[in-house]
Design an enzyme around this catalytic site. Structure first.
Site, PDB file in Angstrom:
ATOM      1  N   SER A  54       0.809  -1.228   0.000  1.00  0.00           N
ATOM      2  CA  SER A  54       0.000   0.000   0.000  1.00  0.00           C
ATOM      3  C   SER A  54       0.842   1.277   0.000  1.00  0.00           C
ATOM      4  CB  SER A  54      -0.951   0.016   1.206  1.00  0.00           C
ATOM      5  OG  SER A  54      -0.209   0.134   2.417  1.00  0.00           O
ATOM      6  N   LYS A  91       0.676   4.259   6.770  1.00  0.00           N
ATOM      7  CA  LYS A  91       0.127   5.204   5.805  1.00  0.00           C
ATOM      8  C   LYS A  91       0.702   6.588   6.081  1.00  0.00           C
ATOM      9  CE  LYS A  91      -2.886   2.298   3.935  1.00  0.00           C
ATOM     10  NZ  LYS A  91      -2.087   1.129   4.336  1.00  0.00           N
TER      11      LYS A  91
END
Lengths: 136, 418
Positions: A54, A91
């Protein structure tokens, strides 16, 4: 994991054995230490294993080791480890105009937004990523 | 000023750092061999399950998924404990670790004399950096700081500063909640009319000296705000060093018993040496199961007390003196569930008396061997070097079915983030 308590300091080294004065005799520094480079606050620094892709866009790949510092205050633009629905995720933290969300670095993933009243739970700030190449 | 900082429900808190799903849930950590409850979350405490409750009684709760259990992950707890201590060093160089989750911090002043604010900062920093919630108590003496800490834990801020005149507070505190006053001593004190901490603080010293011992007198002085227990005064508190374990499965062979006792002696002796002590002797005990076939016979203990020929710290010498006694502890046909050793008669390295028969040179040599063994064990992990008596294959290692990963001490067990 070891404490990064070693500080680089000049050591007096007298090379008497050589029989001639060495230009390096003034002082010798201790060898380069990765702990010192990567771990600023040993008490608050943890290592987390990256899973998935990701965040490939910022150079974090599967199985990389992330250096995570809990003593750093997270703010907009920092890569963080956050806890979402009881799981850890890596993230980029985005904070703008009162809005907070977690942004991936891969178009195949969607940002994680927070509903009203939902709190963002940050485990720590990622300060470095260690990628190891396969060696035969 | 002395602050006592200690982790709330420490083992459970450690488990929650890397497993956030456990937050807000009833969680308990089990003792060695998943035997009984040794740490409970607040939600678990609300279920009114007491400390020490054996796991087998709680298994239905675990199976129904209402309650979460974890095996003791000492590697994790030790590492997080180390980090908490390191964090406390940010506030003062004078940090005195008392146990795995408690430390006294010594500070001469706080800015604006605001100890409450300092306490909050300490708590916030430990929570942020290590993820462990703590209680903080400030007072002029260790005994009062312990009380302040207990009070602080019940407050939403988690911090309490002992007022300059704590008389009212101490009058309301039962005497058995005072640090150093155990249940038995408390019972005796109560029969003599000393029921509260306040009463202990103001009791006549000569009477205390007669009824108790010097430690009780010092405790009373500390309650009056006079510091008595100086830094790192282990002799004041620890009168014995022990090591005991339950076996993973019932042990029947004498050799296995013997081997395990040697292992426990090694472990306890490590602690002994680390504290710079020697022991005058050791109590060794074994616990065996009841039997039901062919007829019922009760479970029980066998134990023996061994006084060493001279104070010892070296495992080799200890085992030489202990081994001859072991057969007398062993009952053929019984299945053993637990063993333990307790050293007694500890004396400090320095200033110890030389007995008439002490072999000084040999002691110096065995001291050096012990020091090297300790270093090797520390560098390469515990159990790297052990006496031949300990054996290599430990078939009796303990059960840990609910063990969480060694998140901070093993590269291949790191927490993962997607």
């Amino acid at each position: 994991m070891t404490d990064a308590e070693s500080k680089r300091s000049p050591l007096m080294a007298s090379l008497a054995v050589c029989g001639f004065p060495s230009p390096a005799e003034q002082y010798v520094e201790s060898p380069l230490d990765l702990n010192e480079l990567l771990v600023t606050k040993p008490a608050a620094t943890f290592f987390v294993r990256a899973a998935g892709d990701s965040m490939v866009g910022v150079g974090i790949r599967e199985d990389d080791i992330l250096v995570v510092d809990r003593s750093v205050d997270p703010c907009d633009g920092m890569v963080v480890i956050a806890c979402v629905d009881g799981e850890f995720t890596v993230k980029t933290l985005r904070q703008q105009e009162g809005q907070v969300w977690l942004e991936p670095a891969n178009s195949a993933y969607r940002p994680i937004r927070f509903a009203a009243g939902q709190e963002l739970n940050v485990f720590g700030v990622v300060t470095a990523c260690i990628h190891r190449f396969r060696v035969h | 000023m002395i602050g006592l900082v200690d982790g709330n429900n420490f083992y459970v808190s450690c488990e929650r750092v890397f497993d956030p799903k456990l937050e807000g849930k009833p969680v308990a950590v089990l003792s060695n061999n998943d035997g009984c409850v040794i740490s409970r979350s607040y939600e678990f405490k609300a279920l009114k399950i007491p400390m020490g409750e054996p796991y087998f009684k709680l298994k239905p709760l675990a199976d129904a998924g209402h309650v979460f259990f974890r095996s003791s992950n000492y590697e994790l707890y030790g590492d997080l404990s180390r980090r908490v201590i390191q964090t406390l060093h940010e506030f003062t160089p004078d940090v005195e670790q008392y146990s795995i989750d408690e430390a006294f911090i010594h500070l001469s002043s706080a800015s604006n004399d605001d100890w409450q604010a300092l306490g909050r900062r300490v708590r916030e920093t430990v929570l942020k950096w290590v993820g462990i919630p703590c209680g903080v108590g400030f007072a002029p003496t260790k005994t009062l700081a312990k009380i302040a800490n207990h009070i602080g834990k019940k407050l939403p801020t988690g911090v309490f500063v002992m007022p300059k005149d704590p008389k009212g507070l101490l009058a309301d505190l039962p005497v058995d909640e005072v640090w150093g006053v155990g249940r038995r001593l408390a019972m005796k004190l109560r029969t003599w009319g000393v029921r509260s901490a306040g009463a202990l603080a103001t009791a006549d010293e000569k009477w205390l000296r007669q009824k108790g011992n010097i430690t009780l007198v010092k405790t009373a002085r500390e309650l009056r705000g006079i510091p008595q227990f100086a830094h790192e005064d282990p002799d004041e508190r620890s009168q014995s060093i022990s090591c005991s374990r339950s076996y993973g499965k019932a042990v029947t062979a004498f050799d296995d018993i013997s081997e395990s006792i040697c292992f426990f002696i090694s472990r306890a002796a490590e602690k002994l040496r680390k504290e710079g002590h020697r022991a005058a002797g050791v109590n060794v005990y074994l616990q065996f199961y009841p039997e039901y076939q062919p007829q019922f016979s009760e479970g029980g203990y066998t134990a023996t007390t061994i006084s060493f020929s001279q104070p010892l710290a070296y495992v080799g010498d200890m085992m030489k003196e202990i081994r001859p006694h072991l057969p007398s502890l062993f009952l053929e046909g019984r299945r053993y569930k637990k063993a333990g050793v307790i050293f007694f008669g500890l004396e400090a390295e320095q200033g110890r008396q030389l007995t008439l028969f002490a072999d000084v040179e040999r002691e110096k040599k065995t001291d050096r061997i012990s020091a090297v063994l300790d270093q090797l064990n520390q560098k390469f992990g515990r159990g790297t070097v052990f006496s031949l008596g300990e054996g290599i294959e430990r078939g009796w290692a303990m059960k840990r079915d609910f063990l969480s990963p060694h998140y901070t001490t093993k590269w291949d067990e790191l927490p993962r983030a997607h």
